[in-house]
Design an enzyme around this catalytic site. Structure first.
Site, mmCIF file in Angstrom:
data_model
loop_
_atom_site.group_PDB
_atom_site.id
_atom_site.type_symbol
_atom_site.label_atom_id
_atom_site.label_comp_id
_atom_site.label_asym_id
_atom_site.label_seq_id
_atom_site.Cartn_x
_atom_site.Cartn_y
_atom_site.Cartn_z
ATOM 1 N N ASP B 36 0.819 -1.219 0.000
ATOM 2 C CA ASP B 36 0.000 0.000 0.000
ATOM 3 C C ASP B 36 0.849 1.265 0.000
ATOM 4 O O ASP B 36 0.333 2.354 -0.250
ATOM 5 C CB ASP B 36 -0.953 -0.005 1.194
ATOM 6 N N ASP B 287 -13.031 33.459 -36.044
ATOM 7 C CA ASP B 287 -12.355 32.168 -36.203
ATOM 8 C C ASP B 287 -13.104 31.085 -35.445
ATOM 9 O O ASP B 287 -13.045 29.914 -35.779
ATOM 10 C CB ASP B 287 -10.909 32.230 -35.710
ATOM 11 N N GLY B 422 -9.906 26.995 -37.331
ATOM 12 C CA GLY B 422 -11.038 27.236 -38.208
ATOM 13 C C GLY B 422 -10.708 27.215 -39.681
ATOM 14 O O GLY B 422 -11.245 26.417 -40.444
ATOM 15 N N LEU B 423 -9.766 28.062 -40.108
ATOM 16 C CA LEU B 423 -9.458 28.138 -41.531
ATOM 17 C C LEU B 423 -8.890 26.840 -42.034
ATOM 18 O O LEU B 423 -9.162 26.405 -43.149
ATOM 19 C CB LEU B 423 -8.470 29.273 -41.780
HETATM 20 S S1 SF4 Z 1 -2.013 -7.056 -2.489
HETATM 21 FE FE1 SF4 Z 1 -3.372 -5.295 -2.548
HETATM 22 S S2 SF4 Z 1 -3.843 -4.866 -0.408
HETATM 23 FE FE2 SF4 Z 1 -2.007 -6.168 -0.447
HETATM 24 S S3 SF4 Z 1 -0.283 -4.797 -0.431
HETATM 25 FE FE3 SF4 Z 1 -0.709 -5.245 -2.559
HETATM 26 S S4 SF4 Z 1 -2.090 -3.573 -3.187
HETATM 27 FE FE4 SF4 Z 1 -2.070 -3.602 -0.948
#
Ligand code: SF4
Ligand code: SF4
Lengths: 434, 527
Positions: B36, B287, B422-423
Site C-alpha cells: 500500500d 475564427d 477554423g481556416l
Molecule cells: S495485495 Fe493489494 S492490499 Fe495487499 S499490499 Fe498489494 S495492493 Fe495492498
C-alpha cells in the site's frame, strides 16, 4: 583508468578474499517502502502473451496496478482486478460463485486468453478465499481451452519481484516431463525481455549448447520440459520458490553470478558452459568479441561513475548484483546495499565479489534507513519512486530502482545501457544550471 | 465482486492521504501492508511533491497476523509520534487492516499521546477516494471544533461595522486537479471584491488554522466532492453560510460573484464587473465560428464535468452529446445537468462502459480524465483533460487555474487546442486531396501523431468481441465510387459519416451503399 580492478576475474582466478560472503547483515523490521508482488504483473503480462492476470483483491490492489503501470494504458489490458465488495465479505460460498461469474464473463469476452492466473492479494488471503481450489475448479471447467493457475502477489506474503517468483513457481508443476534419457538441456529461468533472450540464445548456440528453453515462455503453449537432465540457470536473483519447485521436478541448479555487466554475463555464461562441457577455448572465442564490446560500452560511463558513493535502498532484490557490477566494473564505492530479502545460496557468487566491508541490509525500516542515507551523503541514491523526488529536493541525486526491472539490462549488449541508467542522473545534475 | 480494469478513484484511505499531505503538522498512521506504500508515488511522482506524504504504514506481514498486529500498530504510532511530532494525528486502516479489525482508534487512544488523535473509519469495501477525502476533512474539522460549537439558539454575532467581510476557502487538497492555482485565482477574485480570506483548508493549512474557521462570515465550497460535508456541518454548528456555485466558466463565475457579494453583505453593484477575461470575445471572434455545434462528450468528477458541459454549450457554442461522472455520490447533480442538454446521463466507474458510450455518441471532442484521454486516442478523437484522475503532465509548471475568469481563459484554450483551427478545417474541406491538407493530416499545431487514430498497443485479438459492428451492418457493401466519395470527406467527420450512412442503410434494409445513399444519409442526418 584503473585497469586492474576491471580485469575479468574468471572463476578460477577469483581473488582469495571471500568478499561479503560471510559478512554480517543488518536485519531491519520497520516500515517497508516496497511494492507488493502484484506489481510483477506489469512485466509478466507483457512477457506471456496469451495470459491474463486476474487479481482477486480490493480497490487498493487495482489502484496500485494502475499507478505502477502508469502511462501504459492498453486498449484492454491483460490484467484486471475482481474487486471484493461487502457482499462477498458476508459469506465465502458467495465469493466463490462471484469469482466464477467474473471469470466466465472475462473468458467469454477474451477468446485470446489461454492461461489465466488467479492472483491472490492481502484481502483474499485474510478472508481465506482458497484460490488454489478455485483454480482447480475453473481449470476443470475451461480446459483444454484455458488453463487456470493461481499464485499469491499479496503484500503480506511477497515484495515486488517475489510476485514473478510466485508466478513462475506456479507454472513449474505444469511443465511437461523431459525425456529422462534425452540429451541434457538448458533452462534459463526468469523473465527477460525478448531482445535479451534472443541474444542469449545466439550465444548458447555458438557455445554448442543445442537445447535451450526459457521460463516463462512467450506463449503458454510453449511450456518447456523439465526433468533430471535439465540444467537450470537463473537469470534473476529473486527466484527462491521457483528454484525450489524446479528442484522438486529434478532440475539441476547451476550456481552462477547474474548476467549484469560484462563480467557478470561472462560468469553466468561460464556456469552454463561448464555444465555442458564446452571446451574453454571455444568459450573464450565465443565471448571474446561481445565481451570486449561490452567493456567498451562501459568505458563511456566509467569516468562519471568511478569513485562515486552509492546507496541502494531495498526494492527488487537485484541490489547486491547491481552493487557488484557498479563496484567492480565501474569502480563505484558502495555505501549500503539494501535488499528486501537476501537469498544467500543464490547470491553466494555475488556476495563473494562484493568489496569486503560493504554494508548489507535486509528488510527495511525506512525512516532509519533515510537517517543513515542522509548521514552518509552518498553521490547517488537508488530508491523507489516514493522516495526519489523528496531526496532530490534534499539535494541528493537519485535513480529510481524500478527502471532496472522495466528495462532490458542483462547481457553484454545491455551492459552499457545499465551503466547509463546510473550515469544519467549524475550527468543531469552536472548539466543543469538552474 | 466486480471486474475492474482501470479505476477512476483509489480507495478511501488515499483520500485521507490527500488531506494529510495537503496539510502541515499532521501525521497519518495507516495500518496497512507494504504494497500500500505505492500511494506515496501518487504525490511524489505524479504531483511532483518534494516531500514524502506524512504517512507511516505499519506494513504488517503474514507472519504478524498470527501474532500481534495490534502491538505493531502501537509501536508504529508511538515511533511516528516521536519522530514527526505532529500537532494532530490521524489513524486508520486500509482495506486489509479493516478485515483484521485491530481498531486503530482504540489502540491510539491507549497510547495517551499528548495531541489530538482523530480515528478515521473509512469503509474500503464500500467507499472510494473522494468520499475518503471528504470524510477525513470533516472528521478532522469536527474533532478540532466540536468543543467550540455554540449552544443551540445562540445566534451568530454580527460582523462589527467597519470590519471587512471574510470567508474561508474549503476543499483544495493534495493531488487535486489544479487546486493550487484555483486557490490563487479565487483568492485574488475575492480580495478584489473587498472580501478577506480567513482560512484556506486543507491545502497548506495547519490544524491550528482550522481552529479559526468559525471566525469567517461564510465558507466558499470550492470542491463539493471534498468540502460539502464539512461546510454543511459548519453551517449547522456555527451558522456559517456556504456558497453553492462553483466558479468555473464565465457565467458561473459571474453567478459566484453575485452569491459571495450577497453573503458578504456588500453592495450588489459590485457584482457587475466588466473585466470578465477574454473568453467572451474569443468565442465571438469569427475564427470561432467553426466551433459551432461541435459534438462534445464530457466525463469526469461531477463538479468539473457539469461545469465543462455548461461552458461547452453556453460559452463556446458546442453541442453536448454526452455527460457523465464516475462519482455516484453526485449522480443527482449530473442527472439534472444532463436534462438541460437532453442527453442520457452516464453514471459509471466502468471504464469499458464509458468507452462504449463515447464510441456510440461519435463526438468530435472529448473532455474527460486521463482515462478518456486514452479512450479518445484509441478512437482517434481529439481530447482535453478537465478532471481528476490525471497524470504527471496535467500538473503543469505554468499558472493554469480552472476557476474564475482566468480559469475560463485557460479552459477556452484547453477546449479549442486539440481541434483543427477554423481556416485549416475549411481548407481541408476545399482541397481534399491536396498533398499537405490530405485527410490524414493532424492539426498543424499538434505535430504529426496527435489526431491520427492510434493503433492499439495490444494484439488485434485484444479488441473485445462486443466492439465489432453488429452483423447487419457488416453485411453492407460499399460500392467503390461511394467509398471513394467517402474518402473525400474530412477525416475527422468521416468515421461518423460512415457510421451514419451505414445506419441509414441498415434502417432501410439497403445492402449496397451508393453515392446516392451517402448523400441521402447526409441529408437525413442534417450534416
Ligand atoms: S495485495 Fe493489494 S492490499 Fe495487499 S499490499 Fe498489494 S495492493 Fe495492498
Ligand atoms: S514514471 Fe512518471 S510518467 Fe511514468 S508512470 Fe511514473 S509518474 Fe507517470
Amino acid at each position: 583508468m584503473n585497469a586492474p580492478a576491471r580485469n575479468l576475474p574468471l572463476p578460477d582466478s577469483r581473488p582469495a578474499s571471500s568478499g561479503c560472503l560471510n559478512a554480517p547483515v543488518l536485519r531491519e523490521h520497520g516500515q517497508r517502502e516496497v511494492f507488493c508482488g502484484l506489481t510483477g504483473i506489469v512485466w509478466m503480462h507483457r512477457k506471456i502473451q496469451d495470459a491474463f492476470f486476474l487479481i482477486v483483491g480490493s480497490r487498493t490492489c487495482a489502484h496500485l496496478m494502475q499507478s505502477a503501470a502508469g502511462v501504459m494504458i492498453f486498449a484492454e489490458p491483460r490484467f484486471g482486478t475482481a474487486i471484493i465488495d461487502e457482499r462477498d465479505l458476508a459469506g465465502l460460498a458467495d465469493a466463490n460463485a462471484e469469482l466464477d461469474k467474473v471469470v466466465e464473463r472475462l473468458l467469454k469476452r477474451r477468446s485470446d486468453i489461454k492461461l489465466l492466473f488467479l492472483v491472490g492479494s492481502c484481502p483474499s488471503e485474510v478472508i481465506k478465499l482458497d484460490l488454489s481450489r478455485a483454480a482447480q475448479r475453473l481449470s476443470r471447467r475451461y480446459m483444454p481451452d484455458v488453463r487456470v493457475l493461481n499464485y499469491s502477489g499479496s503484500g503480506i506474503e511477497t515484495t515486488f519481484t517475489q510476485g514473478e517468483d510466485a508466478c513462475l513457481a506456479s507454472l513449474v508443476p505444469e511443465l511437461p516431463e523431459a525425456d529422462a534419457n534425452g540429451p541434457p538441456s538448458l533452462l534459463v529461468v526468469g523473465a527477460l525481455s525478448d531482445i535479451v533472450e534472443d541474444q542469449f540464445r545466439r550465444l548458447f548456440t555458438d557455445l554448442g549448447i543445442a537445447s535451450v528453453d526459457f521460463l516463462p515462455p512467450r506463449k503458454s503453449s510453449m511450456l518447456p520440459a523439465i526433468g533430471p537432465r535439465t540444467r537450470c540457470l537463473l537469470a534473476q536473483p529473486f527466484l527462491s520458490d521457483t528454484a525450489r519447485a524446479l528442484d522438486e521436478r529434478g532440475g539441476l541448479y547451476l550456481p552462477a553470478v547474474f548476467p549484469l555487466g560484462a563480467e557478470g554475463t561472462t560468469l553466468w555464461l561460464k556456469a552454463a558452459a561448464e555444465a555442458f562441457d564446452v571446451p574453454p577455448d571455444r568459450f573464450n572465442r565465443v565471448i571474446a568479441q561481445p565481451e570486449a564490446r561490452a567493456r567498451r560500452a562501459l568505458e563511456h560511463h566509467h569516468e562519471i561513475l568511478a569513485s562515486k558513493r552509492l546507496f541502494l535502498f531495498p526494492d527488487s532484490q537485484l541490489e547486491p548484483c547491481l552493487a557488484r557490477f557498479l563496484s567492480r566494473e565501474l569502480d563505484m564505492n558502495i555505501v549500503e546495499v539494501g535488499t528486501p530479502y537476501l537469498n544467500r545460496t543464490h547470491l553466494a557468487g555475488e556476495l563473494a565479489l562484493l568489496p569486503e566491508g560493504t554494508r548489507l541490509s535486509e528488510g527495511q525500516d525506512v525512516d532509519r534507513q533515510l537517517d543513515r542515507c542522509r548521514e552518509e551523503k552518498p553521490d547517488l541514491v537508488v530508491c523507489g519512486l516514493g522516495l526519489a523526488n523528496p531526496l532530490e529536493a534534499e539535494g541528493m541525486t537519485t535513480k529510481w530502482s524500478i527502471e532496472t526491472v522495466f528495462t532490458p539490462i542483462q547481457g553484454y549488449e545491455q551492459a552499457g545501457d545499465l551503466a547509463e541508467i546510473f550515469a544519467r542522473p549524475l550527468r543531469r545534475r552536472q548539466r543543469l544550471e538552474v | 465482486m466486480q471486474l475492474t480494469l482501470w479505476t477512476y478513484e483509489g480507495p478511501p484511505h488515499v483520500g485521507a492521504m490527500r488531506i494529510a499531505t495537503a496539510m502541515k503538522g499532521l501525521h497519518y498512521v495507516l495500518h496497512a501492508p507494504q504494497g500500500d506504500t505505492y500511494a506515496d508515488l501518487l504525490f511524489t511522482m505524479i504531483e511532483r511533491r518534494d516531500h514524502r506524504p506524512p504517512v507511516t504504514y505499519t506494513t504488517f506481514q503474514a507472519r504478524d497476523l498470527g501474532g500481534d498486529t495490534a502491538e505493531l500498530f502501537k509501536t508504529a504510532a508511538r515511533d511516528a509520534f516521536e519522530r514527526f511530532q505532529p500537532e494532530v494525528m490521524l489513524v486508520g486502516s486500509s482495506c486489509t487492516a479493516e478485515l483484521i479489525q485491530d481498531d486503530p482508534g482504540g489502540l491510539a487512544r491507549a497510547l495517551a499521546l499528548p495531541v489530538p488523535v482523530v480515528p478515521l473509519e473509512l469503509p474500503s469495501y464500500q467507499r472510494k477516494e473522494n468520499w475518503g477525502a471528504s470524510e477525513t476533512f470533516y472528521q478532522l474539522v469536527r474533532a478540532l471544533l466540536a468543543s467550540r460549537v455554540p449552544p443551540a439558539g445562540v445566534d451568530r454575532a454580527l460582523r462589527p461595522d467597519g470590519r471587512k467581510p471574510c470567508c474561508n476557502l474549503l476543499g483544495p487538497t493534495a493531488l487535486g486537479f489544479r487546486h493550487r492555482d484555483d486557490v490563487v485565482e479565487i483568492s485574488r477574485l475575492l480580495t478584489g471584491l473587498g472580501i478577506d480570506i480567513n482560512v484556506v483548508a486543507p491545502l497548506n493549512s495547519r490544524p491550528t488554522d482550522l481552529l479559526r474557521i468559525p471566525d469567517a462570515d461564510f465558507n466558499v465550497v470550492m470542491y463539493p466532492e471534498t468540502a460539502a460535508t464539512t461546510a454543511q456541518w459548519l453551517k449547522r454548528a456555527f451558522g456559517q453560510p456556504m456558497t453553492t456555485v462553483v466558479p468555473i466558466g464565465v457565467n458561473a463565475t459571474r453567478e459566484f460573484i453575485a452569491e459571495v457579494v450577497a453573503l458578504a453583505g456588500l453592495a450588489p453593484d459590485l457584482a457587475g464587473s466588466d473585466d470578465v477575461g477574454r473568453l467572451p470575445w474569443y468565442s465571438r471572434s469569427i475564427d470561432s465560428t467553426y466551433l459551432t455545434g461541435k459534438r462534445v462528450f464530457v466525463f469526469g468528477d461531477a463538479t468539473h464535468a457539469i461545469a465543462a458541459a455548461r461552458m461547452a454549450e453556453e460559452e463556446l457554442g458546442f453541442k453536448v452529446v454526452g455527460l457523465g461522472t464516475y462519482a455516484r455520490e453526485f449522480a443527482r447533480d449530473v442527472r439534472d445537468a444532463a436534462k438541460r442538454y437532453d442527453v442520457k446521463p452516464l453514471i459509471s466507474d466502468d471504464y469499458l462502459e464509458v468507452e462504449e458510450q463515447i464510441a456510440e455518441a461519435q463526438p468530435e471532442l472529448v473532455l474527460g480524465t486521463q482515462m478518456e484521454r486514452h479512450i479518445a486516442k484509441r478512437l482517434g478523437i481529439p481530447c482535453a483533460v478537465i478532471s481528476a484522475p490525471v497524470h504527471v503532465q496535467d500538473y503543469p509548471a505554468r499558472y493554469s487555474p480552472q476557476m474564475g475568469f482566468e480559469g475560463a481563459n485557460v479552459l477556452f484554450d484547453t477546449f479549442v487546442h486539440p481541434l483543427m483551427m477554423g481556416l485549416e478545417e475549411h481548407l481541408i474541406g476545399m482541397f481534399r486531396d491536396d498533398f499537405e491538407f490530405h485527410a490524414e493530416a493532424s492539426p498543424s499545431h499538434l505535430g504529426h501523431s496527435a489526431a491520427t487514430p492510434q493503433p492499439s498497443t495490444e494484439t488485434p485479438q485484444d479488441v473485445p468481441a462486443k466492439r465489432t459492428d453488429p452483423v447487419m451492418v457488416s453485411e453492407i457493401i460499399w460500392k467503390p465510387d461511394a467509398e471513394a466519395e467517402l474518402k473525400k470527406i474530412p477525416f475527422f467527420v468521416r468515421g461518423k459519416a460512415r457510421r451514419n450512412t451505414e445506419k441509414f442503410a441498415c434502417d432501410r434494409g439497403l445492402e449496397v451503399i451508393t453515392v446516392e445513399t451517402l448523400y441521402d444519409a447526409k441529408a437525413h442526418f442534417g450534416r
